[in-house]
Design a protein around this motif. Sequence first.
Motif, PDB file in Angstrom:
ATOM      1  N   ALA A  81      12.299 -28.007  -1.122  1.00  0.00           N
ATOM      2  CA  ALA A  81      13.605 -28.173  -0.488  1.00  0.00           C
ATOM      3  C   ALA A  81      14.716 -28.003  -1.510  1.00  0.00           C
ATOM      4  N   THR A  82      15.858 -27.523  -1.036  1.00  0.00           N
ATOM      5  CA  THR A  82      17.055 -27.421  -1.855  1.00  0.00           C
ATOM      6  C   THR A  82      18.155 -28.282  -1.228  1.00  0.00           C
ATOM      7  N   PHE A  83      19.248 -28.444  -1.942  1.00  0.00           N
ATOM      8  CA  PHE A  83      20.342 -29.241  -1.375  1.00  0.00           C
ATOM      9  C   PHE A  83      20.905 -28.594  -0.120  1.00  0.00           C
ATOM     10  N   LEU A  84      20.671 -27.295   0.047  1.00  0.00           N
ATOM     11  CA  LEU A  84      21.120 -26.608   1.258  1.00  0.00           C
ATOM     12  C   LEU A  84      20.373 -27.110   2.482  1.00  0.00           C
ATOM     13  N   HIS A  85      19.080 -27.372   2.343  1.00  0.00           N
ATOM     14  CA  HIS A  85      18.324 -27.939   3.466  1.00  0.00           C
ATOM     15  C   HIS A  85      18.933 -29.274   3.905  1.00  0.00           C
ATOM     16  N   SER A  86      19.313 -30.075   2.918  1.00  0.00           N
ATOM     17  CA  SER A  86      19.909 -31.365   3.241  1.00  0.00           C
ATOM     18  C   SER A  86      21.223 -31.195   3.996  1.00  0.00           C
ATOM     19  N   LEU A  87      22.043 -30.224   3.568  1.00  0.00           N
ATOM     20  CA  LEU A  87      23.318 -29.992   4.246  1.00  0.00           C
ATOM     21  C   LEU A  87      23.105 -29.446   5.658  1.00  0.00           C
ATOM     22  N   VAL A  88      22.104 -28.604   5.835  1.00  0.00           N
ATOM     23  CA  VAL A  88      21.799 -28.109   7.191  1.00  0.00           C
ATOM     24  C   VAL A  88      21.417 -29.268   8.096  1.00  0.00           C
ATOM     25  N   GLN A  89      20.589 -30.163   7.575  1.00  0.00           N
ATOM     26  CA  GLN A  89      20.193 -31.341   8.363  1.00  0.00           C
ATOM     27  C   GLN A  89      21.412 -32.188   8.733  1.00  0.00           C
ATOM     28  N   ALA A  90      22.424 -32.172   7.881  1.00  0.00           N
ATOM     29  CA  ALA A  90      23.644 -32.942   8.135  1.00  0.00           C
ATOM     30  C   ALA A  90      24.625 -32.209   9.044  1.00  0.00           C
ATOM     31  N   GLY A  91      24.244 -31.011   9.505  1.00  0.00           N
ATOM     32  CA  GLY A  91      25.071 -30.309  10.480  1.00  0.00           C
ATOM     33  C   GLY A  91      25.828 -29.104   9.957  1.00  0.00           C
ATOM     34  N   TYR A  92      25.596 -28.726   8.704  1.00  0.00           N
ATOM     35  CA  TYR A  92      26.351 -27.631   8.082  1.00  0.00           C
ATOM     36  C   TYR A  92      25.753 -26.259   8.374  1.00  0.00           C
ATOM     37  N   ASP A  93      26.623 -25.251   8.450  1.00  0.00           N
ATOM     38  CA  ASP A  93      26.226 -23.873   8.218  1.00  0.00           C
ATOM     39  C   ASP A  93      26.222 -23.678   6.705  1.00  0.00           C
ATOM     40  N   THR A  94      25.156 -23.131   6.173  1.00  0.00           N
ATOM     41  CA  THR A  94      25.082 -22.850   4.735  1.00  0.00           C
ATOM     42  C   THR A  94      25.066 -21.333   4.579  1.00  0.00           C
TER      43      THR A  94
END
Length: 494
Positions: A81-94
């Motif tokens: 996992a990368t920090f991008l996965h975490s942001l996606v889970q939080a609702g972000y478009d990465t």
Amino acid sequence: MEKPDLLIFMTDQHTPYYSGWLGGNVDTPNMDRLCEEGTRFDQAYTSCPLCVPARTSMLSGLLPHRTGVFTNQDALADTQATFLHSLVQAGYDTVLCGRMHFIGADQRHGFTKRIAPDMSPTGWSSAWKLTSENRGVFATTYGAPGATAFAGGGESPVLYYDEAVTQAALAYLSKPHERPQCIVVGLYAPHFPYVAPKALFQKYYERAQPPALFEAVPPYMNELLLRRRNKNVSPQKARAALAAYCGMIERVDEQLGRVRRAFDDFVRSRGTRQLFCYLSDHGDQVGDRGIYGKDTFFEKSVKVPMIFAGDGIMANRRVDAPVSLMDVGPTLCDWAGAQALPETDGVSQADVLRGAPADANRIVLSELLELVNGSKFDPRVAAVPKEYAFGVMARAGDYKYIAYHGYNEMLFDMRNDPQELCNLVQERPAAADRLRAAAHAAAQPEQVEAVQKRHDTQIAWFAAVEKRTGRDDSELWLDNPPSARGKPEICIDT
């Protein structure tokens, strides 16, 4: 509260010593303004002074010995996992716009979309025929041995690519988007070839001189470092390479300014908070000690720019405590209220951005694998089993410790000897012992070297399969115009 929009503007190979805010030798008004309006980290270090290892380390928050990625021909496991996965889970478009130097089938690693391609080949096998046709005379100038071949001013593939990436970012920011955004804009400059727009090259050629340590060969330079010296560069060409490097930095600064203004307009239209970050993956020696490119733990290679500005970030603040490129992910997740990745080597700097003191006692590490039995640019190397030497840097307080497995140790007093001229490993045993212990506790050289040799075998298999089944070059930038395939208009050949 509405989640903030995030934008990371990331360059390749920019040492902050060539800038307005830290060096004063390059005109970077937009970066300077970012410093004035935000917080800059003047002792920020890459976790590896090489592109792919640094970037996979930044995304995962793990040191290279934990990602297993030490070369530019390797990839982060798609189960990491990368920090991008975490942001996606939080609702972000990465959103990835441009360069990230991913290798292999997984070209996302947590990005939900890509809106501009990469300039580097994305496969395991060679794309020499394809890229040489598109890049022309510049095809051999992206590695250190050919870096100074066409130092000068005019057109180059890098200049066209970065403008295409900038335009893609501006187009994306001009449209409405429903979800909170984390956008990474990745440029290639100021990575060589050393060619700047003509006017900028001329501007800096008037200012530039060969680096002060251009011909310096300190006694602590071991065999691995001596091999990195480019002995065929004249003082005139060294001046031209540095002028082009500075010109590219000013051009990048102008592109950063355009993207930042568009991002300001974007968040204003959405009524959201924002965070804007500027950084690079590693630096460039640009001729210091006769070395071009990265792959060393000297300051110009291992130090990176890291500047944050936005809502809630303390303005006009300079932080002198050492921090790491790996801190970017934890900081963004913390700032966005996203779940942190477990067991990262990076540390969130969110509280520091709000005004808290930084950890002055922290030890920041950087790692590197040196190829011992030849040059990675020499095709004959592939015919023999490779041998490696694990290198590590530990930085804390006033001191920097460097060691290569099987070679000499170095210790520098960065406060009193910022040019790293005097090796104090014998004179300052207490400082050396502390940093040596931290370096040894992190990774065992023999184990790291053995893992890389296994990777070499596996990568050879991947390349063989790709040659049989065909390459996927759909995300490789191939829009370089014919006018940028020949020697630049101004070219210092001698």
